[in-house]
Write a protein that holds these residues in place. Structure first.
Motif, PDB file in Angstrom:
ATOM      1  N   SER A 124       0.823  -1.211   0.000  1.00 55.28           N
ATOM      2  CA  SER A 124       0.000   0.000   0.000  1.00 55.28           C
ATOM      3  C   SER A 124       0.854   1.257   0.000  1.00 55.28           C
ATOM      4  N   HIS A 125       0.308   2.291  -0.621  1.00 55.01           N
ATOM      5  CA  HIS A 125       0.870   3.637  -0.521  1.00 55.01           C
ATOM      6  C   HIS A 125      -0.260   4.564  -0.104  1.00 55.01           C
ATOM      7  N   ILE A 126      -0.094   5.206   1.045  1.00 54.35           N
ATOM      8  CA  ILE A 126      -1.133   6.065   1.612  1.00 54.35           C
ATOM      9  C   ILE A 126      -0.541   7.432   1.912  1.00 54.35           C
ATOM     10  N   VAL A 127      -1.191   8.462   1.419  1.00 51.94           N
ATOM     11  CA  VAL A 127      -0.779   9.837   1.706  1.00 51.94           C
ATOM     12  C   VAL A 127      -1.974  10.561   2.308  1.00 51.94           C
ATOM     13  N   THR A 128      -1.782  11.163   3.477  1.00 45.69           N
ATOM     14  CA  THR A 128      -2.857  11.890   4.134  1.00 45.69           C
ATOM     15  C   THR A 128      -2.371  13.253   4.597  1.00 45.69           C
ATOM     16  N   GLU A 129      -3.310  14.178   4.682  1.00 44.34           N
ATOM     17  CA  GLU A 129      -3.071  15.441   5.375  1.00 44.34           C
ATOM     18  C   GLU A 129      -3.480  15.258   6.828  1.00 44.34           C
ATOM     19  N   ASP A 130      -2.634  15.689   7.743  1.00 45.01           N
ATOM     20  CA  ASP A 130      -2.951  15.639   9.175  1.00 45.01           C
ATOM     21  C   ASP A 130      -3.201  17.059   9.647  1.00 45.01           C
ATOM     22  N   HIS A 131      -4.458  17.354   9.945  1.00 38.14           N
ATOM     23  CA  HIS A 131      -4.848  18.717  10.310  1.00 38.14           C
ATOM     24  C   HIS A 131      -4.853  18.950  11.819  1.00 38.14           C
ATOM     25  N   ALA A 132      -4.353  17.989  12.578  1.00 42.70           N
ATOM     26  CA  ALA A 132      -4.231  18.171  14.034  1.00 42.70           C
ATOM     27  C   ALA A 132      -2.956  17.489  14.521  1.00 42.70           C
ATOM     28  N   ALA A 133      -1.898  17.626  13.737  1.00 45.66           N
ATOM     29  CA  ALA A 133      -0.638  16.969  14.082  1.00 45.66           C
ATOM     30  C   ALA A 133      -0.055  17.534  15.371  1.00 45.66           C
ATOM     31  N   ARG A 134       0.460  16.641  16.217  1.00 45.29           N
ATOM     32  CA  ARG A 134       1.170  17.089  17.419  1.00 45.29           C
ATOM     33  C   ARG A 134       2.543  17.577  16.999  1.00 45.29           C
ATOM     34  N   LYS A 135       2.877  18.817  17.409  1.00 42.80           N
ATOM     35  CA  LYS A 135       4.119  19.446  16.973  1.00 42.80           C
ATOM     36  C   LYS A 135       4.936  19.922  18.170  1.00 42.80           C
ATOM     37  N   ARG A 136       6.220  20.078  17.933  1.00 40.98           N
ATOM     38  CA  ARG A 136       7.098  20.662  18.949  1.00 40.98           C
ATOM     39  C   ARG A 136       7.317  22.150  18.707  1.00 40.98           C
ATOM     40  N   THR A 137       6.855  22.665  17.569  1.00 46.48           N
ATOM     41  CA  THR A 137       6.984  24.084  17.259  1.00 46.48           C
ATOM     42  C   THR A 137       5.586  24.656  17.010  1.00 46.48           C
ATOM     43  N   SER A 138       5.532  25.953  16.783  1.00 45.75           N
ATOM     44  CA  SER A 138       4.257  26.623  16.501  1.00 45.75           C
ATOM     45  C   SER A 138       4.067  26.843  15.002  1.00 45.75           C
ATOM     46  N   THR A 139       4.775  26.102  14.172  1.00 44.78           N
ATOM     47  CA  THR A 139       4.643  26.244  12.726  1.00 44.78           C
ATOM     48  C   THR A 139       3.202  26.006  12.302  1.00 44.78           C
ATOM     49  N   PRO A 140       2.600  26.959  11.574  1.00 41.14           N
ATOM     50  CA  PRO A 140       1.188  26.787  11.191  1.00 41.14           C
ATOM     51  C   PRO A 140       1.028  25.791  10.046  1.00 41.14           C
ATOM     52  N   GLY A 141      -0.193  25.338   9.877  1.00 37.17           N
ATOM     53  CA  GLY A 141      -0.519  24.496   8.737  1.00 37.17           C
ATOM     54  C   GLY A 141      -0.515  23.015   9.057  1.00 37.17           C
ATOM     55  N   PHE A 142      -1.122  22.236   8.154  1.00 39.03           N
ATOM     56  CA  PHE A 142      -1.193  20.790   8.327  1.00 39.03           C
ATOM     57  C   PHE A 142       0.135  20.147   7.931  1.00 39.03           C
ATOM     58  N   MET A 143       0.246  18.882   8.285  1.00 34.67           N
ATOM     59  CA  MET A 143       1.415  18.096   7.892  1.00 34.67           C
ATOM     60  C   MET A 143       0.971  16.954   6.992  1.00 34.67           C
ATOM     61  N   ILE A 144       1.923  16.409   6.251  1.00 35.59           N
ATOM     62  CA  ILE A 144       1.673  15.295   5.357  1.00 35.59           C
ATOM     63  C   ILE A 144       2.231  14.023   5.990  1.00 35.59           C
ATOM     64  N   LEU A 145       1.442  12.942   5.950  1.00 41.14           N
ATOM     65  CA  LEU A 145       1.918  11.634   6.375  1.00 41.14           C
ATOM     66  C   LEU A 145       1.918  10.729   5.155  1.00 41.14           C
ATOM     67  N   ASP A 146       3.110  10.296   4.746  1.00 39.38           N
ATOM     68  CA  ASP A 146       3.316   9.503   3.541  1.00 39.38           C
ATOM     69  C   ASP A 146       3.810   8.125   3.964  1.00 39.38           C
TER      70      ASP A 146
END
Length: 204
Positions: A132-154
């Protein structure tokens, strides 16, 4: 061993691994690497520095490495879980894909937005597997910085029945959690290299 309802937690597990490098006393992976042998499977880690063992139990292992930015993470995960039998390869593939599609955050159903979800039959060491190959946008990713925006999980994932026990299977995956501009273009080739190193070992 993990039950079927848990076998698709590759997405959430990989996201959580993004926070794991803050934990103290993590065991580094050997560099150059040595084969990691688990109950039911073994594999050769990537020949890269700064990989750490996040979790290791008899039927499960998770490795993680920081990416280009502080919030970004690479992860390698393998686990053995209980698995039902299916009447056909088509039923097997459908169950895998549906299980992966159901791999959401129960507390936040809208957290993940799927961009890509491809799956195909894959022969590996005499066993019929699902690649499988799965790519998702994570709109509530836990972060160590305050960088705005979603993250990608590939995620590139392989699920195989264990040749010793057809009611057991192995889930093995390589993933990157990143901002859109920092996609590793070698992600798939590294995933293929890891998967090719995957061996079945004795189940106990």
């Amino acid at each position: 061993m993990k039950y079927l309802r848990l076998f698709v937690l590759i997405l959430i597990s990989a996201v959580l691994a993004g926070c794991a490098s803050n934990r103290p006393n993590l065991l580094p992976v050997d560099s150059p690497p040595k084969i990691i042998v688990q109950n039911g499977f073994s594999f050769m880690p990537l020949n890269e520095s700064e990989w750490y063992i996040i979790e290791r139990q008899p039927y499960e292992v998770s490795l993680a490495k920081r990416g280009a930015a502080t919030d970004e993470t690479f992860a390698i995960q393998g686990k053995v879980f209980q698995f039902p039998t299916f009447a056909s390869n088509e039923s097997f593939m459908q169950a895998v894909k549906q299980g992966q599609a159901n791999d959401t955050d129960p507390a936040n159903p809208g957290r993940y937005v799927t961009l890509t979800h491809d799956i195909e039959l894959y022969e590996h060491r005499g066993e019929t597997c699902a690649y499988s190959h799965i790519v998702t946008e994570d709109h509530a990713a836990r972060k160590r910085t305050s960088t705005p925006g979603f993250m990608i999980l590939d995620v590139y994932a392989l699920i195989c029945r264990h040749p010793q026990n057809q009611n057991a299977a192995i889930s093995f995956n390589y993933s990157q959690r990143n901002y859109a501009q920092n996609l590793d273009k070698t992600l798939e080739s590294k995933a293929r290299r890891l998967i090719e190193s995957l061996e079945f070992t004795a189940l106990q």
